[in-house]
Structure formats: C-alpha cells, structure tokens
Design a protein around this motif. Structure first.
Motif, PDB file in Angstrom:
ATOM      1  N   VAL A 147       7.476  -0.755   5.628  1.00  0.00           N
ATOM      2  CA  VAL A 147       8.694  -0.117   6.132  1.00  0.00           C
ATOM      3  C   VAL A 147       9.063   1.082   5.261  1.00  0.00           C
ATOM      4  N   GLY A 148       8.785   0.987   3.965  1.00  0.00           N
ATOM      5  CA  GLY A 148       9.055   2.112   3.068  1.00  0.00           C
ATOM      6  C   GLY A 148       8.299   3.367   3.488  1.00  0.00           C
ATOM      7  N   ALA A 149       7.041   3.196   3.888  1.00  0.00           N
ATOM      8  CA  ALA A 149       6.261   4.344   4.356  1.00  0.00           C
ATOM      9  C   ALA A 149       6.891   4.965   5.602  1.00  0.00           C
ATOM     10  N   VAL A 150       7.406   4.121   6.503  1.00  0.00           N
ATOM     11  CA  VAL A 150       8.067   4.619   7.714  1.00  0.00           C
ATOM     12  C   VAL A 150       9.330   5.406   7.347  1.00  0.00           C
ATOM     13  N   MET A 151      10.087   4.926   6.367  1.00  0.00           N
ATOM     14  CA  MET A 151      11.307   5.628   5.952  1.00  0.00           C
ATOM     15  C   MET A 151      10.981   7.021   5.399  1.00  0.00           C
ATOM     16  N   TYR A 152       9.922   7.113   4.603  1.00  0.00           N
ATOM     17  CA  TYR A 152       9.516   8.413   4.069  1.00  0.00           C
ATOM     18  C   TYR A 152       9.081   9.355   5.189  1.00  0.00           C
ATOM     19  N   LEU A 153       8.402   8.805   6.194  1.00  0.00           N
ATOM     20  CA  LEU A 153       7.968   9.618   7.323  1.00  0.00           C
ATOM     21  C   LEU A 153       9.177  10.185   8.073  1.00  0.00           C
ATOM     22  N   SER A 196       5.508  16.348  -1.199  1.00  0.00           N
ATOM     23  CA  SER A 196       5.745  15.173  -2.044  1.00  0.00           C
ATOM     24  C   SER A 196       5.916  13.916  -1.202  1.00  0.00           C
ATOM     25  N   PHE A 197       6.675  14.031  -0.142  1.00  0.00           N
ATOM     26  CA  PHE A 197       6.951  12.859   0.689  1.00  0.00           C
ATOM     27  C   PHE A 197       5.692  12.367   1.396  1.00  0.00           C
ATOM     28  N   LEU A 198       4.823  13.266   1.810  1.00  0.00           N
ATOM     29  CA  LEU A 198       3.569  12.848   2.433  1.00  0.00           C
ATOM     30  C   LEU A 198       2.677  12.118   1.433  1.00  0.00           C
ATOM     31  N   ILE A 199       2.698  12.573   0.177  1.00  0.00           N
ATOM     32  CA  ILE A 199       1.945  11.885  -0.878  1.00  0.00           C
ATOM     33  C   ILE A 199       2.490  10.477  -1.076  1.00  0.00           C
ATOM     34  N   MET A 200       3.820  10.334  -1.069  1.00  0.00           N
ATOM     35  CA  MET A 200       4.433   9.019  -1.249  1.00  0.00           C
ATOM     36  C   MET A 200       4.022   8.052  -0.139  1.00  0.00           C
ATOM     37  N   ILE A 201       3.913   8.555   1.095  1.00  0.00           N
ATOM     38  CA  ILE A 201       3.476   7.709   2.199  1.00  0.00           C
ATOM     39  C   ILE A 201       2.071   7.175   1.923  1.00  0.00           C
ATOM     40  N   LEU A 205       0.623   6.742  -0.987  1.00  0.00           N
ATOM     41  CA  LEU A 205       0.662   5.768  -2.084  1.00  0.00           C
ATOM     42  C   LEU A 205       1.147   4.409  -1.606  1.00  0.00           C
ATOM     43  N   LEU A 206       2.145   4.387  -0.731  1.00  0.00           N
ATOM     44  CA  LEU A 206       2.654   3.121  -0.203  1.00  0.00           C
ATOM     45  C   LEU A 206       1.598   2.406   0.628  1.00  0.00           C
ATOM     46  N   VAL A 207       0.783   3.153   1.350  1.00  0.00           N
ATOM     47  CA  VAL A 207      -0.312   2.542   2.114  1.00  0.00           C
ATOM     48  C   VAL A 207      -1.332   1.906   1.168  1.00  0.00           C
ATOM     49  N   VAL A 208      -1.630   2.582   0.065  1.00  0.00           N
ATOM     50  CA  VAL A 208      -2.542   2.016  -0.941  1.00  0.00           C
ATOM     51  C   VAL A 208      -1.971   0.704  -1.483  1.00  0.00           C
ATOM     52  N   GLY A 209      -0.664   0.687  -1.792  1.00  0.00           N
ATOM     53  CA  GLY A 209      -0.027  -0.537  -2.274  1.00  0.00           C
ATOM     54  C   GLY A 209      -0.062  -1.655  -1.246  1.00  0.00           C
ATOM     55  N   PHE A 210       0.104  -1.310   0.017  1.00  0.00           N
ATOM     56  CA  PHE A 210       0.069  -2.305   1.100  1.00  0.00           C
ATOM     57  C   PHE A 210      -1.291  -2.999   1.143  1.00  0.00           C
TER      58      PHE A 210
END
Length: 445
Positions: free
Chosen positions: A307-313, A400-405, A407-412
């Motif tokens: 959900v965090g990745a969706v929020m950044y998107l 920056s925000f696209l990079i964060m998305i 990273l969150l996918v990697v964590g998932f």
C-alpha cells in the motif's frame, strides 16, 4: 548499573511510561526539518548539507544499537537509559555551541555523532524488557513504547518553531533553542531512568539459557547467519528509506509542492504538517503493531510495503493538484513507517525467540543506519540537481518518488521470502531432570 527488580505486586503497566519518557525525548530527531531552513539561511547551507546532522544521527543510531545491543542485554534498561540521557543531551549542548560560533561541523558532530549514540542506545533500551513483561502481546507492548519515538516530533516540532520565532532564526537563536532542548530532555529522560523495573525472573547480568518449553530460541550470533535476518534487514531498510525521505525534508517539501499555487504553504503551516506526520508516525506504531498481533507480522508488512508503494504513486501523479490528497498519502506512508519500526521487535521474537532479542534487534537497526543515509540523500540530492536544472515545485521530487516505489517493491519481495528459522540455528535446550540417563537432550522446536 543493575536495574531494580520489580517488587511483588508491581504493575507491568508502569514500564511503558518509563520507556515513553525516553522515546518521546529522542523522537525529537523527527522534527529536524524545522531547523533546516533557518540553518540554511543562517549558515549558507544547501538542502543536502543541512541534512547531515540528521543523517549522521540515524547512522549512529543503527551502529550504536548494533554494537551496544549486547551491553544493553547484559547491563539492563536503567544503564542504557542513563547512557542515552547523557549522550542525547550532551549532543544538543555541543550543537548549541556550534550554532553560537557558526561552526557547522560542531552541530554535525554534536547532534549527529554524540546525540546519535544516545538515539541508538535509548531506542533499544526498553525493547527486550517490554517483551519479557508482555509475552502475551509483544506487538502492542513494543508499539506503546516505540510510538513515543514517532510522537516526539509532535511535541518538538511546534515547540522548536515557537522557540525559533521567539529567539530568532539567526545563529544565536538556533543556539539558544538547542540549549533549551538539551536541558529539558535531560530532565524528562530522568523520569524513565528512575521508573524502569525488570521482571522478578529477569537475570540482570547473565541471561539464563532457554528451557525446553520456551519454543524457538536463537542467539544473536546465530541469528545474523540466517537468511531470515537479512531478508528482514532488507524489509526494514526499504520501508525506512521510503518513509524517512519524506520525514527529513517534510517542511520544505510541502512548501515546494504548492509554491506555485494560489494557496502557498506558510512556515507555520509547514511546521504543522511536520507535527501531523509525527502524529501519523506515532499512531501507526501502536495501531499497526497491535494489528500485527491479530493478522501476523508477514501480512502487516505486506500492507506497509504494498500500500505504501501505491501512496507514493498517487503523490507523484496527483499530489501537486490536491493538498488533501498529498497530506493523506503522506500520513499513510508515515503511519506505515512507524508501524514497521514497532512491529519488527515482535517479528524478531516470532522468528528467533526472546533469548537475546534485544541484541538481535540492535544488529537489525543497522538497516536504519543505511536508510538514514539513503532516504535523505535520494530526496535532497535529486531536489538540488533538479533545482540547478531550473525546475521547481513538485518537479523537484518526481524522480525521488519513483525510486521510493521501486525500493518498496524490493522490500515486498524480501518479506515474501521469509520462512521459519531452520532448527540447526536453534539453541539446544538443557537436559531435563529424569531418572533415565538414556533420555537425550531435546532441541527446542
């Protein structure tokens, strides 16, 4: 300094307030963005430079927690809270001297290095003790205490903004604000030092080895050799990087996002936004960690990361067109950021048991050190480069925000790879007393 053992009838609900007094104090770190604009103006710093004290503080948090985790387990929470008090308060006093003399390196050294040691030791000081007091609800117990770290900025952000308004935002005003912080937090953290107790069964110096009914038990030495530890390290690192990137630059970020609109964000409103993020950070720590007791640790991290990745998107695509959308998405991200911190001790307990869980937690917090560099570096460096290229507003943060998305996918993915720890890493349980010498020692299952 051995902590006093709780007397008969002592209520375990007195331990979380002791932890809170420390965590609410060291949680001031999350209000650092309030000091960024005044420091940049007074000392001629860039956004990347003004992030250095915060970044170094988070690096030292992870390193001191990693190297000090075993000492905290051995010496007890009172010793740890005392060390945290001295280092954190002294860091502010050194930073005050640096601001007064306009020697920025002293601010970086005091707030970042010395204060960062206080952050790390203070952060892990109550975790093992809380898990032992609340074996039935570990997620809730650690969430109560660790929410204080998230909520520290809820107090510190408006307080710091008001001091800078009263004292002035020049170097002398910043110095006085740092001085008041250092002295005030020393008094408040003393309450935790005096109040903390350990359970009567606690061995304050040498921790007892687990018995045959204690379930999975893994030593800190063995834990770092398991793939589970490193998968969880990656999960925490990615989740923290995504959250801390917003948190460290929160005040200037919301100002930049809406600078070109008909309703720009004022300095006081930006400080209010930082306080709101702190509230979400705090609420997430108790709310999401308590939820993890019901739905499981892996499932709750699926929520944090997915959900965090969706929020950044949503922020990257529509954030500059709607203040409510920007604020709501940021609040959700920060609630997941805080929840991730509060849930991870219980996740460790599920995987490795309670034996040396504090020391394992300390080693895992090196992920926070890494994220403390990555998150602010990604956001500040890219924003500075975009500004040099003539861009402004939300365009400073799109990349920056696209990079964060990502990273969150990697964590998932890393979270999906976590499995129960193999029995070869478990600590052998002691032999049971029996009349039959042929009975072999059992290993915990």
């Amino acid at each position: 300094m051995s902590p006093p053992v709780a007397p008969p009838g002592w209520s375990r609900w007195l331990v979380p307030p002791a932890a809170l007094s420390v965590h609410l104090s060291i949680g001031q770190a999350y209000a650092w963005s309030v000091f960024k604009p005044p420091l940049e103006s007074a000392l001629g710093l860039s956004g990347t430079q003004s992030a250095l004290p915060f970044q170094l503080g988070i690096v030292m948090l992870g390193l001191s927690a990693a190297f000090g985790g075993t000492l905290v387990e051995r010496n007890g929470p009172r010793w740890a809270m005392t060390v945290a008090l001295v280092c954190f308060s002294t860091g502010f006093l050194i930073a005050s001297l640096g601001a007064a003399t306009e020697q920025y390196w002293l601010i970086v050294f005091g707030y970042g290095f010395v204060g960062g040691i206080g952050l790390g030791i203070g952060y892990i000081s109550p975790v093992s003790t809380l898990i032992k007091w609340f074996p039935d609800r570990p997620g809730m117990a650690t969430g109560i205490a660790i929410m204080g770290f998230g909520g520290g900025a809820l107090i510190a952000s408006p307080w710091s903004a008001q001091m800078l308004k009263s004292f002035g935002s020049d170097s002398s005003g910043i110095a006085l604000a740092f001085l008041v912080h250092g002295l005030s937090y020393a008094v408040f953290m003393t309450l935790g030092v005096l109040l903390v107790r350990v359970p009567r069964s606690e061995k304050p110096v040498v921790e007892a080895r687990p018995g045959p009914l204690d379930g999975v038990q893994v030593s800190a030495k063995n834990a770092v050799r398991t793939p589970q530890f490193w998968c969880l390290w990656l999960v925490l690192c990615m989740n923290v990087t995504a959250g801390i990137g917003i948190l460290e630059k929160a005040a200037p970020m919301i100002t930049d996002f809406f600078a070109d609109t008909s309703t720009p964000v004022s300095v006081s409103a930006a400080a209010g936004f930082v306080a709101l993020l702190s509230a979400a950070n705090m609420a997430g720590r108790i709310g999401w960690s308590s939820t993890s007791d019901l739905i499981g640790r892996k499932n709750i991290y699926r929520v944090y990361l997915g959900v965090g990745a969706v929020m950044y998107l949503l922020i990257s695509q529509f954030g500059d067109s709607s203040k409510p959308l920007f604020i709501i998405c940021a609040l959700v991200i920060l609630s997941f950021y805080g929840g991730g911190f509060a849930t991870v001790p219980a996740y460790l307990k599920d995987l490795f048991g309670t034996y040396q869980v504090g020391a394992i937690h300390g080693r895992l917090l090196t992920a926070w050190s890494t994220a403390g560099v990555l998150g602010p570096l990604i956001v500040n460096w890219i924003a500075d480069r975009q500004k040099d290229a003539g861009k402004h507003g939300a365009a400073l943060y799109d990349t920056s925000f696209l990079i964060m998305i990502g990273l969150l996918v990697v964590g998932f993915v890393a979270n999906e790879l976590i499995r129960p720890v193999h029995v070869r890493h478990h600590i052998p349980a002691p032999r049971e007393a029996t009349d039959d010498d042929s009975v072999q020692p059992q290993r915990s299952a």
